[in-house]
Design an enzyme around this catalytic site. Structure first.
Site, PDB file in Angstrom:
ATOM      1  N   LYS A  69       1.817  -2.900   6.158  1.00 39.46           N
ATOM      2  CA  LYS A  69       2.159  -2.733   4.752  1.00 39.46           C
ATOM      3  C   LYS A  69       3.621  -2.318   4.563  1.00 39.46           C
ATOM      4  O   LYS A  69       4.258  -2.713   3.582  1.00 39.46           O
ATOM      5  CB  LYS A  69       1.217  -1.728   4.096  1.00 39.46           C
ATOM      6  CG  LYS A  69      -0.222  -2.233   4.002  1.00 39.46           C
ATOM      7  CD  LYS A  69      -0.308  -3.563   3.258  1.00 39.46           C
ATOM      8  CE  LYS A  69      -1.732  -4.037   3.068  1.00 39.46           C
ATOM      9  NZ  LYS A  69      -1.821  -5.314   2.306  1.00 39.46           N
TER      10      LYS A  69
ATOM     11  N   TYR B 263      -2.257  -0.895  10.219  1.00 45.28           N
ATOM     12  CA  TYR B 263      -2.286  -1.115   8.769  1.00 45.28           C
ATOM     13  C   TYR B 263      -0.999  -0.583   8.146  1.00 45.28           C
ATOM     14  O   TYR B 263      -0.347  -1.276   7.347  1.00 45.28           O
ATOM     15  CB  TYR B 263      -3.497  -0.423   8.162  1.00 45.28           C
ATOM     16  CG  TYR B 263      -3.619  -0.629   6.667  1.00 45.28           C
ATOM     17  CD1 TYR B 263      -4.115  -1.830   6.152  1.00 45.28           C
ATOM     18  CD2 TYR B 263      -3.249   0.370   5.767  1.00 45.28           C
ATOM     19  CE1 TYR B 263      -4.229  -2.025   4.786  1.00 45.28           C
ATOM     20  CE2 TYR B 263      -3.370   0.181   4.398  1.00 45.28           C
ATOM     21  CZ  TYR B 263      -3.854  -1.014   3.909  1.00 45.28           C
ATOM     22  OH  TYR B 263      -3.966  -1.212   2.553  1.00 45.28           O
TER      23      TYR B 263
ATOM     24  N   SER C 191       0.850  -1.178   0.000  1.00 44.45           N
ATOM     25  CA  SER C 191       0.000   0.000   0.000  1.00 44.45           C
ATOM     26  C   SER C 191       0.885   1.227   0.000  1.00 44.45           C
ATOM     27  O   SER C 191       2.024   1.184   0.487  1.00 44.45           O
ATOM     28  CB  SER C 191      -0.899   0.027   1.241  1.00 44.45           C
ATOM     29  OG  SER C 191      -1.586   1.260   1.350  1.00 44.45           O
TER      30      SER C 191
ATOM     31  N   ILE D  68      -8.629   3.299  -3.384  1.00 47.02           N
ATOM     32  CA  ILE D  68      -9.337   2.494  -4.373  1.00 47.02           C
ATOM     33  C   ILE D  68     -10.836   2.683  -4.207  1.00 47.02           C
ATOM     34  O   ILE D  68     -11.371   2.574  -3.100  1.00 47.02           O
ATOM     35  CB  ILE D  68      -8.986   0.998  -4.220  1.00 47.02           C
ATOM     36  CG1 ILE D  68      -7.465   0.802  -4.322  1.00 47.02           C
ATOM     37  CG2 ILE D  68      -9.710   0.174  -5.275  1.00 47.02           C
ATOM     38  CD1 ILE D  68      -7.016  -0.585  -3.903  1.00 47.02           C
TER      39      ILE D  68
END
Length: 271
Positions: free
Chosen positions: A178, A174, A159, A207
């Site tokens: 990543k 998160y 990411s 996204i």
């Protein structure tokens, strides 16, 4: 040997994790068009079977394929190393050969202020996003190394959050996971180059999909903040990553590319 890439995967297997998710679908469409057989890994058998039926329909009606590449589905929790190993053994048994390619999309995000992040949640997210990526890579690569099978390639989904800190949402675990995936891939690329195994990272930006739609619905100002930091002033569509995935998986196109992290974020990281 021609110097024109073919982007073909005929008679080769690609394992796709998170196979029923939005990042997987366009890539599976592209892989089917390129002749790849597919092993679909996700967490719900009904959803997997529904996805396979949809992919078969796409291959017949849209791609007009006379013969649809073989597909099998598997329930797998990527954070469980034993389950991952057993699943890859089933893939080998069902297809009668080892998977040359891997596309790992399994993962998720949640938002908590760092000082309030529940330890249980943190452990689970790291278990899926980071350790799960490692377990999947291990189980995929072990037989290839053991049997000296050449031409293997993998793409792990990272990411842009592994390179920058998103604003304004708090998502420390998160981001940690990543960043770990990106550096894990560099490490694996260095260790496995001697086995002719390539592995790279795709790091998307924001996204468009159900998850981001929920965030925007709850806080419309979040979208405005995001777009103010994206030079292209829009979110991506999952289909915009299929070409990058084919490039990274293709031995005729990216044979000298390993350990790379391709950031596809509409320019977010530029600012």
């Amino acid at each position: 040997m021609s110097d024109v890439p073919t982007f073909r995967f005929d008679n080769e297997i690609t394992v796709v994790t998170g196979a029923c998710g939005g990042l997987a679908e366009p890539c599976i469409h592209a892989l089917l068009a390129a002749g790849s057989e597919i092993a679909l890994l996700d967490t719900n058998i009904d959803t997997i079977n529904k996805s396979i039926a949809g992919f078969e329909k796409f291959a017949k009606q849209t791609l007009k394929l006379a013969k649809v590449p073989e597909m099998h589905g598997y329930v797998c929790d990527v954070s469980n190393a034993d389950q991952v190993e057993q699943t890859f053994a089933k893939v080998h048994k069902d297809f009668g050969k080892y998977a040359l390619h891997l596309y790992n999309t399994a993962g998720y995000c949640e938002n908590y202020p760092a000082e309030k992040y529940p330890a249980k949640n943190a452990a689970k997210l790291i278990g899926v996003n980071l350790l799960g990526s490692f377990y999947v890579a291990q189980s995929w690569a072990r037989p290839l190394i053991e049997h000296k099978i050449k031409g293997a390639s993998a793409v792990m989904v990272g990411s842009m959050s592994g390179n920058i800190v998103n604003d304004p949402q708090p998502q420390i675990c998160y981001n940690m996971s990543k960043a770990g995936v990106i550096h894990m891939v560099k490490t694996l690329a260095a260790e496995w180059a001697k086995y002719n195994i390539r592995i790279n990272t795709l790091s998307p930006g924001y996204i468009s999909g159900p998850l981001t739609a929920k965030v925007i619905e709850a806080d419309p100002k979040m979208y405005d903040r995001w777009m103010s930091m994206v030079p292209m002033h829009r979110m991506s569509d999952p289909s915009e990553f299929a070409g990058t995935i084919l490039y990274l998986l293709s031995n005729s196109a990216s044979s000298y590319t390993t350990g790379a992290n391709i950031i596809a974020d509409g320019g977010y990281a530029c600012w």
